[in-house]
Design a protein around this motif. Structure first.
Motif, mmCIF file in Angstrom:
data_model
loop_
_atom_site.group_PDB
_atom_site.id
_atom_site.type_symbol
_atom_site.label_atom_id
_atom_site.label_comp_id
_atom_site.label_asym_id
_atom_site.label_seq_id
_atom_site.Cartn_x
_atom_site.Cartn_y
_atom_site.Cartn_z
ATOM 1 N N ASP A 152 0.823 -1.210 0.000
ATOM 2 C CA ASP A 152 0.000 0.000 0.000
ATOM 3 C C ASP A 152 0.857 1.260 0.000
ATOM 4 N N LYS A 153 0.184 2.397 -0.081
ATOM 5 C CA LYS A 153 0.859 3.696 -0.122
ATOM 6 C C LYS A 153 1.785 3.859 1.075
ATOM 7 N N GLY A 154 3.030 4.220 0.800
ATOM 8 C CA GLY A 154 4.006 4.435 1.869
ATOM 9 C C GLY A 154 4.718 3.191 2.339
ATOM 10 N N GLU A 155 4.384 2.039 1.764
ATOM 11 C CA GLU A 155 5.040 0.795 2.169
ATOM 12 C C GLU A 155 6.141 0.420 1.183
ATOM 13 N N LYS A 156 7.166 -0.221 1.700
ATOM 14 C CA LYS A 156 8.271 -0.703 0.879
ATOM 15 C C LYS A 156 8.992 -1.800 1.655
ATOM 16 N N TRP A 157 9.447 -2.819 0.932
ATOM 17 C CA TRP A 157 10.101 -3.959 1.571
ATOM 18 C C TRP A 157 11.460 -4.226 0.931
ATOM 19 N N ARG A 158 12.393 -4.679 1.739
ATOM 20 C CA ARG A 158 13.707 -5.111 1.260
ATOM 21 C C ARG A 158 13.853 -6.613 1.482
ATOM 22 N N VAL A 159 14.293 -7.315 0.458
ATOM 23 C CA VAL A 159 14.524 -8.757 0.540
ATOM 24 C C VAL A 159 16.031 -9.003 0.517
ATOM 25 N N ASP A 160 16.561 -9.542 1.608
ATOM 26 C CA ASP A 160 17.980 -9.874 1.710
ATOM 27 C C ASP A 160 18.164 -11.386 1.738
ATOM 28 N N VAL A 161 19.198 -11.853 1.065
ATOM 29 C CA VAL A 161 19.602 -13.256 1.122
ATOM 30 C C VAL A 161 20.821 -13.340 2.027
#
Length: 258
Positions: A152-161
């Motif tokens: 949604d608006k204002g959300e962001k995710w980082r995927v780390d291995v």
């Protein structure tokens, strides 16, 4: 031996690819013991993966990248259509009064979402630590994929291995969430992350919220493939069309050369 026409052969191969992909995806439609999930029930057990070994899902509240019983939180199953508004919601697909409809994918994406997905235990609000996928397997993991729904608006995710020492082997950021009616919005849609050609030492995958929001955050996780980077349905459809187009060209070329 009778030879299959090229067109039929192509369809058979594509069907086999689709079946194989489905077999390797953990879609959370069943629990690890093979039973049907219960809405809001915690996921306690790890899932078996193709080739041997397991993966465990949890929220790492103390930030040490490993599961600590009694400290870290377990994800829960969210059933679509449930009355409790603790999964994800759709601003795009709302009722006639403009009220968001909870746990609904956009039209046409329902089969991809299925009946169940994973979410944080406390529902929409604050995510208490990164979401972790921890491997326990003798395999060397070279690729994987998964889906985060409804950014949604204002959300962001980082995927780390991560490797066993917690060092980052590879990383990828999601798009920033936009307003639900924006044409580029991921509201009630999946964001697919896929990693390939990974180096030795993959031990865990860490999903960390890096968005601007401080509350009203929701993680909806689905369709994890632990050992293969499964393409999005859109990509598979394009592959099919491209292959069929190539076969059509070959057929026309063959006819014109006769």
């Amino acid at each position: 031996m009778r030879r299959l026409p090229q067109f039929s052969f192509c369809i058979v191969i594509l069907a086999l690819i689709a079946v194989k992909a489905d077999a390797e995806i953990i879609d959370f439609e069943l629990t690890p013991d093979g039973s049907t999930p219960t809405d809001n029930a915690a996921l306690h057990l790890p899932y078996a993966i193709d080739g041997g070994g397991t993966v465990k899902f949890f929220f790492d509240t103390n930030g040490n990248n490993v599961f600590d019983r009694g400290t870290d939180q377990l994800p829960v199953f969210e059933q679509i259509g449930a009355n409790d508004p603790d999964g994800f919601h759709s601003e795009y697909w709302s009722d006639q009064k403009g009220t968001p409809v909870f746990d609904r994918a956009r039209p046409g994406y329902g089969p991809q979402l299925g009946q169940f997905f994973l979410r944080q235990p406390d529902g929409i609000g604050v995510v208490n630590g990164p979401f972790m996928i921890s491997y326990d397997t003798p395999q060397t993991i070279r690729e994987f994929s998964g889906e985060i729904w409804d950014i949604d608006k204002g959300e962001k995710w980082r995927v780390d291995v991560l490797n066993p020492s917690g060092s980052v082997l590879a990383t990828r950021d999601s798009p920033v969430g936009l307003a639900g009616l924006d044409p580029a919005s991921l509201d009630s849609l999946p964001w697919n992350f896929a990693f390939t050609n990974l180096p030795d030492g993959v031990q865990a995958i860490r999903l960390t919220f890096i968005g601007a929001k401080t509350d009203g955050i929701g993680l909806a996780f689905n369709n994890f493939s632990a050992t293969r980077a499964v393409p999005e349905p859109t990509s598979l459809a394009l592959l099919t069309l491209g292959t069929l187009g190539l076969l059509g060209y070959q057929r026309r070329h063959k006819q014109s050369s006769k």
